[in-house]
Design a protein around this motif. Sequence first.
Motif, mmCIF file in Angstrom:
data_model
loop_
_atom_site.group_PDB
_atom_site.id
_atom_site.type_symbol
_atom_site.label_atom_id
_atom_site.label_comp_id
_atom_site.label_asym_id
_atom_site.label_seq_id
_atom_site.Cartn_x
_atom_site.Cartn_y
_atom_site.Cartn_z
ATOM 1 N N GLN A 176 24.287 0.044 -13.194
ATOM 2 C CA GLN A 176 23.581 -0.531 -12.055
ATOM 3 C C GLN A 176 22.192 0.076 -11.942
ATOM 4 O OE1 GLN A 176 26.405 1.373 -9.077
ATOM 5 N NE2 GLN A 176 24.471 1.583 -7.956
ATOM 6 N N TRP A 177 21.252 -0.706 -11.437
ATOM 7 C CA TRP A 177 19.917 -0.204 -11.136
ATOM 8 C C TRP A 177 19.282 -1.118 -10.095
ATOM 9 C CZ3 TRP A 177 20.776 -3.587 -15.034
ATOM 10 C CH2 TRP A 177 19.835 -4.577 -15.295
ATOM 11 N N ASP A 178 18.282 -0.622 -9.426
ATOM 12 C CA ASP A 178 17.617 -1.416 -8.394
ATOM 13 C C ASP A 178 16.115 -1.431 -8.630
ATOM 14 O OD1 ASP A 178 17.907 1.476 -7.324
ATOM 15 O OD2 ASP A 178 16.311 0.630 -6.090
ATOM 16 N N PHE A 179 15.470 -2.447 -8.116
ATOM 17 C CA PHE A 179 14.024 -2.567 -8.214
ATOM 18 C C PHE A 179 13.546 -3.451 -7.071
ATOM 19 C CE2 PHE A 179 15.889 -5.997 -10.626
ATOM 20 C CZ PHE A 179 15.138 -7.113 -10.291
ATOM 21 N N THR A 180 12.250 -3.400 -6.799
ATOM 22 C CA THR A 180 11.644 -4.213 -5.744
ATOM 23 C C THR A 180 10.644 -5.167 -6.374
ATOM 24 O OG1 THR A 180 11.903 -2.436 -4.132
ATOM 25 C CG2 THR A 180 10.331 -4.173 -3.597
ATOM 26 N N SER A 181 10.758 -6.430 -6.005
ATOM 27 C CA SER A 181 9.903 -7.461 -6.587
ATOM 28 C C SER A 181 8.849 -7.909 -5.580
ATOM 29 C CB SER A 181 10.751 -8.660 -7.032
ATOM 30 O OG SER A 181 9.935 -9.702 -7.512
ATOM 31 N N TRP A 182 7.590 -7.837 -5.994
ATOM 32 C CA TRP A 182 6.482 -8.368 -5.218
ATOM 33 C C TRP A 182 5.948 -9.612 -5.916
ATOM 34 C CZ3 TRP A 182 3.535 -3.068 -4.731
ATOM 35 C CH2 TRP A 182 4.220 -2.256 -3.820
ATOM 36 N N GLN A 183 5.286 -10.436 -5.154
ATOM 37 C CA GLN A 183 4.632 -11.587 -5.776
ATOM 38 C C GLN A 183 3.628 -11.098 -6.817
ATOM 39 O OE1 GLN A 183 4.795 -14.849 -5.719
ATOM 40 N NE2 GLN A 183 6.438 -15.078 -4.214
ATOM 41 N N ASP A 184 3.514 -11.821 -7.909
ATOM 42 C CA ASP A 184 2.623 -11.394 -8.985
ATOM 43 C C ASP A 184 1.202 -11.136 -8.493
ATOM 44 O OD1 ASP A 184 4.709 -11.576 -10.687
ATOM 45 O OD2 ASP A 184 4.172 -13.509 -11.536
ATOM 46 N N THR A 185 0.719 -11.988 -7.594
ATOM 47 C CA THR A 185 -0.661 -11.826 -7.129
ATOM 48 C C THR A 185 -0.837 -10.560 -6.311
ATOM 49 O OG1 THR A 185 -0.137 -13.207 -5.214
ATOM 50 C CG2 THR A 185 -1.115 -14.287 -7.137
ATOM 51 N N SER A 186 0.197 -10.173 -5.550
ATOM 52 C CA SER A 186 0.060 -9.001 -4.697
ATOM 53 C C SER A 186 0.126 -7.703 -5.480
ATOM 54 C CB SER A 186 1.163 -9.005 -3.625
ATOM 55 O OG SER A 186 2.434 -8.872 -4.225
ATOM 56 N N PHE A 187 0.680 -7.739 -6.704
ATOM 57 C CA PHE A 187 0.764 -6.519 -7.501
ATOM 58 C C PHE A 187 -0.214 -6.561 -8.669
ATOM 59 C CE2 PHE A 187 2.799 -2.599 -7.991
ATOM 60 C CZ PHE A 187 3.036 -2.343 -9.329
ATOM 61 N N ASP A 188 -1.048 -7.572 -8.719
ATOM 62 C CA ASP A 188 -2.030 -7.684 -9.775
ATOM 63 C C ASP A 188 -3.058 -6.560 -9.640
ATOM 64 O OD1 ASP A 188 -3.195 -9.581 -11.929
ATOM 65 O OD2 ASP A 188 -4.893 -9.118 -10.617
#
Length: 568
Positions: free
Chosen positions: A345-357
Motif C-alpha cells: 500500500q502507498w498513498d499520494f496526493t493529486s493536484w491538477q496538472d496546471t496547479s503543480f506546473d
Amino acid sequence: MASDGTPRPSDNQLFAKKASFIQHSLPGLEAGVYELSVQQQFFDSSGTPINSEELATLTRRFGVQGPRYSLPANVINAEYPPLGTAGGYSSSIAHVVLNQEKLPWIRTPYLPGGEPEVEIRHYTATYGGTAHPITYDDDKASWLAVILITTGDLDGADPATLITAGTAADLAPDTMQMQGPGTTTVAGKLPADHYSIFSYMLEPGLAPKDGIIDPGVGYTSDEPCSFADIPAALFNRIAPSLDDLQMMAHVRAVEMDSKPIQDNDSVSATESYGIVVGNRLPQTTPPTQVPPAAQTGPAVGRNLALLVSLESMQNALRGYPATGYYAKSVVPAPSGTVRLPVLYQWDFTSWQDTSFDFEHILKGLNGRDASAPNSGPKVPNPLMRRPDPPAYATPNDLQTIAQQMLELGYTPMNQLTRVPDTADTDDQAIQLVSWYRGPLAPFAVANTLEFLTGSVSAPQDQTELIYSADQLLRFDPNVGMYDVSYAAAWQIGRLVALQDKSFSLALYRWKKNADQKYRMMLEDQVLQQDFSAVMALYRSNLTAGAKDVADKPMLKAVMNLLTKSNRD
C-alpha cells in the motif's frame, strides 16, 4: 525527422529500442498442490503389451509455494505515483513495478478448475511485400490488482481506516475451519455478510472435501496478513472485471545500458519486471493557479493505492452471477463487505496538472499573480528569503545588524554546541542562537573560503583540510553570534556522500588499505630500529638461499612473534 521526412542521424538513438512490452510471463507451475502418478508398462517390438497384469501405480503429491498473504520486502521495485508525494497526477494511473516478472500469474482470479486455457492465435501480416505468419497467446488474467480508494469514496473519511492487521483465519468463513499449526484447526473469523478469497467455498459443490480450508502450501491459519474491508457497494463500483484483469498486468523488458546502478552492482543487459496497473484515475484537487493550501483532516485529493489479491474472486468481480453467494448474501446486506488481502500500500496526493506546473509555481512566488504576463507588474519583494524582517522607526545598532542579516537571507537558528556549560552542575551542552543561510542567495556571493589549493609540488601553499564541521564555524564579532552556514553545508555533504553506497564502500576500502599500509610501515620501522640484529640474521639465513639451516623454523617463529607483539 528532416524536412523531407527522412530520419536524421541524431534520431537513431531516439528511436533505438529501450523497452519491450510483453503481455505476460507464465510460470511453469502455478502455486498450489499437485499430484503425480507414474505407472510402468512394457511393450514388445511390435507395440503389444507384454506384462500379464497391470503394475502398481506410484503416486506422489507436492506443492508449489508462492506469495499469498504478503510480499517479501525485495519484491516491490517501485511504485507510481511515488509514496507520500503530491503532484500533478490527475492523468496518471497508479501502478507498481515488481522484481518478479511471473508473480502476477502464479495464481488466478477464477474459481478452482474454472480458468480457461490460454489459446494460441494466428494471423498473417504483410510487410516488405512479404506475408509473415504471426503467432501470439491469449491474454491471461492477473490475480493481483491495484485498487485506488479516495476520500471522496468514503465521504471525506481517511481510506487508511479500512485496513486492519490480522491473520489468514480472518479471511476464512466463520462457518468453516482452517488448518492451523501441526494437526490443529482454527475456526474462521469472516462474518456471513463478508466476502473474501475463500468465500467461493460457500458455493454449492466447492466446499473443501473434509470441511477444512487449506491456507496454502507453506502457510497455516496464523499467517500474518493485512486486509482491507471495502463496502460491497464501493467495491462493485471500483473493482475490475475478469476482462479488465487480462489487461491490468504485463511484463516490461528494459535495456539497462542507460539505467543508473551502483558501482559495485551488476545487472543483465536486459532486465524484466512485472507491472500491475490500476483501473481508475486518482481523485484530484480543484484547479488552482498555485499549489493548494494545507488542509486539515484527510486532504482532498489524497489517494490510497492498494495492491490486493483477487484470487478466486470470480463470483464477486464486475459482472458477477446473480445466483452466487456474493449476489444473494453480501450485496443486499446493509453491512455487506469485501475483505481483500493487502500485499502493498502507498498513498499520494493529486493536484491538477496546471496547479503543480513548475511555471505556475515560479510565477506565483511571493504573492505574484501567476496568470499575469511576464511584462506585468514587478513583484514588490523578489528576494528568495524568509518573511520580511521587522521595520524599526529608529533602530539601534543591534537592530540594524539583525535587519540586515535577515535581508541577506539569514535565519536565526538554535545551536547546541559540543562544549559543556561549566556553570551547569549537569554539564549540559551550551545552547546558542546562530545565523544560518542556505546555498541560494538573491545576489552574487564571493567565495571567501578556498579548498584544496596549492599542489603536490608546493604543499606549503595548500590550505588546511577540513576534518569536522566545527572547523567551518564563523564568528561574527559585530553581534557576537556564529554563522553556521558552511558548517551545516559540510555536514550535509558528508551525509549525502555516505548515503551513496558506491562512495561509502570505496571510502571504506581506501581507509582500510591505508590503515594496513600504515601498520606494515610501522611494523617494519619498529623491526628496523629495535631488532636490527635479528632482522640481519633473518635475511642472511632465509633470503640468501640457505635452505638447509636447521634453525630456519625457529627464526620464522621469532619473527612472527615479534610482529604479532608489535601489532598487539
